[in-house]
Design an enzyme around this catalytic site. Sequence first.
Site, PDB file in Angstrom:
ATOM      1  N   GLN A  73       1.936  -5.913  -3.054  1.00 40.77           N
ATOM      2  CA  GLN A  73       2.341  -6.097  -1.820  1.00 40.77           C
ATOM      3  C   GLN A  73       3.643  -5.211  -1.513  1.00 40.77           C
ATOM      4  O   GLN A  73       3.806  -4.341  -2.047  1.00 40.77           O
ATOM      5  CB  GLN A  73       2.397  -7.495  -1.216  1.00 40.77           C
ATOM      6  CG  GLN A  73       1.191  -8.256  -1.298  1.00 40.77           C
ATOM      7  CD  GLN A  73       0.920  -8.775  -2.560  1.00 40.77           C
ATOM      8  OE1 GLN A  73       1.629  -9.572  -3.250  1.00 40.77           O
ATOM      9  NE2 GLN A  73      -0.404  -8.423  -3.112  1.00 40.77           N
ATOM     10  N   LYS A 100       2.059   2.011  -5.147  1.00 43.50           N
ATOM     11  CA  LYS A 100       2.950   1.646  -6.072  1.00 43.50           C
ATOM     12  C   LYS A 100       2.143   1.872  -7.481  1.00 43.50           C
ATOM     13  O   LYS A 100       2.582   2.030  -8.719  1.00 43.50           O
ATOM     14  CB  LYS A 100       3.202   0.119  -6.008  1.00 43.50           C
ATOM     15  CG  LYS A 100       4.136  -0.059  -5.138  1.00 43.50           C
ATOM     16  CD  LYS A 100       4.453  -1.805  -5.082  1.00 43.50           C
ATOM     17  CE  LYS A 100       3.058  -2.309  -4.422  1.00 43.50           C
ATOM     18  NZ  LYS A 100       2.702  -2.192  -3.005  1.00 43.50           N
ATOM     19  N   GLY A 105      -4.099  -4.148  -4.437  1.00 41.85           N
ATOM     20  CA  GLY A 105      -5.146  -3.210  -5.000  1.00 41.85           C
ATOM     21  C   GLY A 105      -4.463  -2.098  -5.234  1.00 41.85           C
ATOM     22  O   GLY A 105      -3.879  -1.367  -4.413  1.00 41.85           O
ATOM     23  N   HIS A 106      -4.071  -1.796  -6.400  1.00 41.03           N
ATOM     24  CA  HIS A 106      -3.532  -0.825  -7.276  1.00 41.03           C
ATOM     25  C   HIS A 106      -4.531   0.407  -7.402  1.00 41.03           C
ATOM     26  O   HIS A 106      -5.183   0.375  -8.481  1.00 41.03           O
ATOM     27  CB  HIS A 106      -2.399  -1.026  -8.003  1.00 41.03           C
ATOM     28  CG  HIS A 106      -1.429  -2.133  -7.443  1.00 41.03           C
ATOM     29  ND1 HIS A 106      -0.443  -2.749  -8.041  1.00 41.03           N
ATOM     30  CD2 HIS A 106      -1.187  -2.401  -6.307  1.00 41.03           C
ATOM     31  CE1 HIS A 106       0.459  -3.429  -7.424  1.00 41.03           C
ATOM     32  NE2 HIS A 106      -0.216  -3.294  -6.116  1.00 41.03           N
ATOM     33  N   ASP A 135       0.771  -1.164   0.111  1.00 40.75           N
ATOM     34  CA  ASP A 135       0.003  -0.125   0.005  1.00 40.75           C
ATOM     35  C   ASP A 135       0.888   1.306  -0.147  1.00 40.75           C
ATOM     36  O   ASP A 135       0.459   2.233   0.341  1.00 40.75           O
ATOM     37  CB  ASP A 135      -0.960  -0.022   1.282  1.00 40.75           C
ATOM     38  CG  ASP A 135      -1.690  -1.323   1.396  1.00 40.75           C
ATOM     39  OD1 ASP A 135      -2.335  -1.731   0.124  1.00 40.75           O
ATOM     40  OD2 ASP A 135      -1.895  -1.819   2.544  1.00 40.75           O
TER      41      ASP A 135
HETATM   42  P1  IMP Z   1      -2.666 -12.814   1.559  1.00 41.71           P
HETATM   43  O1  IMP Z   1      -1.857 -12.220   0.664  1.00 41.71           O
HETATM   44  O2  IMP Z   1      -4.103 -12.694   1.205  1.00 41.71           O
HETATM   45  O3  IMP Z   1      -2.332 -14.369   1.911  1.00 41.71           O
HETATM   46  O4  IMP Z   1      -2.353 -12.089   2.734  1.00 41.71           O
HETATM   47  C1  IMP Z   1      -1.070 -12.151   3.637  1.00 41.71           C
HETATM   48  C2  IMP Z   1      -0.858 -10.816   4.402  1.00 41.71           C
HETATM   49  O5  IMP Z   1      -0.407  -9.779   3.383  1.00 41.71           O
HETATM   50  C3  IMP Z   1      -1.954 -10.234   5.085  1.00 41.71           C
HETATM   51  O6  IMP Z   1      -1.373  -9.511   6.400  1.00 41.71           O
HETATM   52  C4  IMP Z   1      -2.673  -9.089   4.025  1.00 41.71           C
HETATM   53  O7  IMP Z   1      -3.468  -8.224   4.773  1.00 41.71           O
HETATM   54  C5  IMP Z   1      -1.589  -8.497   3.485  1.00 41.71           C
HETATM   55  N1  IMP Z   1      -1.482  -8.272   1.817  1.00 41.71           N
HETATM   56  C6  IMP Z   1      -1.751  -9.070   1.031  1.00 41.71           C
HETATM   57  N2  IMP Z   1      -1.811  -8.161  -0.256  1.00 41.71           N
HETATM   58  C7  IMP Z   1      -1.687  -6.996   0.453  1.00 41.71           C
HETATM   59  C8  IMP Z   1      -1.682  -5.866  -0.377  1.00 41.71           C
HETATM   60  O8  IMP Z   1      -1.699  -5.668  -1.534  1.00 41.71           O
HETATM   61  N3  IMP Z   1      -1.465  -4.575   0.508  1.00 41.71           N
HETATM   62  C9  IMP Z   1      -1.113  -4.688   1.758  1.00 41.71           C
HETATM   63  N4  IMP Z   1      -1.287  -5.893   2.467  1.00 41.71           N
HETATM   64  C10 IMP Z   1      -1.190  -6.974   1.610  1.00 41.71           C
END
Ligand code: IMP
Length: 425
Positions: A225, A18, A42-43, A15
Site C-alpha cells: 500500500q 514498489k 498487488g506488486h 501502486d
Molecule cells: P483494504 O486494504 O482492502 O481494506 O482497502 C482499504 C483501502 O486501501 C481501499 O481504498 C483500497 O483500494 C486501498 N488499497 C488496499 N491495498 C492497496 C494496494 O495495494 N494499492 C492501492 N490501494 C490499496
Amino acid sequence: MKPRTSCVVGVQWGDEGKGKIVDLLSKEADVVVRFQGGGNAGHTVVNGREKFVLHLIPSGILHRGTTCVIANGVVVDLVQLLEEIRDLRKRGVEVGRNLLLSERAHVVMPYHKQMDALSEKTSAKKIGTTQRGIGPCYSDKAARKGIRVADLYNPAFFMERLGALVGEKNRVLRALYDAPPLEADRIWMEYRRLAEEVEPFVGDATTYVNEAIDGGKRVLFEGAQGSLLDIDFGTYPYVTSSNSDACGIPAGAGVPPKKVGTIIGIAKAYCTRVGEGPFPTELVGGLGDKIREIGKEYGATTGRPRRCGWFDLVASRHAVMINGIDELAITKLDVLDGLDEVKVCTSYELDGQRIDRIPVDAETLARCRPVYKAFPGWRADTSKVRRYEGLPKAAKEYLRFLERSLKVRVTIVSVGTERVKTIFR
Ligand code: IMP
C-alpha cells in the site's frame, strides 16, 4: 556492526511501483521481508518478457539466493498464498526453503472476507476496500479474537477457539446481514488441510530476521500500500488497516527501530488512488483518463480503474516526515512524456487560506483545493534514457523541483515496467 538494512515504502496512496523497485534492489539483498498488509497488495514485477503479480510473497522471490519472509504483521490468506506458490512454481520460480512464513502472522479466515464484502455492500459510506478480508482480520487481531498461523497446529485449541469465534460471527452475520450461518467443523477441516500444506514454510521469522541483521546480511523490508493509506497517518477512514509506512516495520517484523536502516520512498511522477476517499489533485475526465490509459492505471489486485491526478507535495511532505525518507525513487516518469504541461500541487487552499499541511480529517481534506505550479512538458521519449544526465532538461527541472520541495534526493528514476528501464543515479 552497522545493520545493512533498508526499506521500500510508498509515498502516496499505493501502486507507486514498489514491486519493480524491490525486485531491482533484491539482487543485492539476502532477505526480503513483508511486514504488513496482506492479499490486498498487488506488486507487479516484469522479469524479462514475463510479468508476475505478487500479492503475499515478497517481490524478492524472483532472485535465487534471496530468502523471502512473510512476517508477523502480515495477515495471510492461506488459500491465496498456496495459489501464489503454485503459480510461481508452474512458471519455473523456485519456492521452497527460500520462503518463510511467521508463525505469529494472523490468518485471514473465510468469515473475514465475507464480512469485508458484506460491510462494503451495505455501508452508506464505502471505503472501496479490496474485499480481501484485511480490515476484519486486523480488527480481530486487535480485539484478541484472531487465529494465528501457530494456532492451526494445535488442533484441539484451534477447534475450541474457532467454535467460539464462528458462533459469534454467525450471530453478527444473522443480525446485521441476514446471512446464513457458517459451519465451524467445515472451516476447521479446511484450515487443518491448508495448514499441512503450508507447514514447510512456517517458522520463527522474528528470530530469523533479527539473526540475519545481526549477522551482517542485507535485509530489505518491502512496504505494501502507501503512506497515505496508513491507518494512523493516512486519510482516515479511507485507509487500509495496517501501518503501511516505515513505522510499521518494528512491530510488523519484530525488529528494533534502531535497526531499520535506509528508508527509500517510492512515488509516481504523478499520483493515483484506488477506492474511495479524498484526493485533492485528482483529474476527473480528460487528462485524468489520458494518464490512466498511458500509465495502464488499473488495480493489480482488483482490476479497478485508478483515479489519476498531479503530484501532491503537501501529502508527500507528510509522508516524507512520517517515514524519515532518505532517498526517493520516482516511477513512471515516461507516462508524462507526451504532455504539454505538468503540474505539481505546492499547497492547498482551504476556506480562502493557504495551508501546507494535510488536514487530519478526510472531510476537510475533501474541501481543499490544490494550488499548482506548472512546468513545461518535455515532449520527448524518456523510456530509452539510461543515465540521469540524458533526461530532457524540462524533466530534470521537474525532478529537481520535487527534490528541493521534499528535501530528499532522487536516486532512482523508472521510465518503464521492465528492469532495464531504470536510471540509477
Ligand atoms: P483494504 O486494504 O482492502 O481494506 O482497502 C482499504 C483501502 O486501501 C481501499 O481504498 C483500497 O483500494 C486501498 N488499497 C488496499 N491495498 C492497496 C494496494 O495495494 N494499492 C492501492 N490501494 C490499496
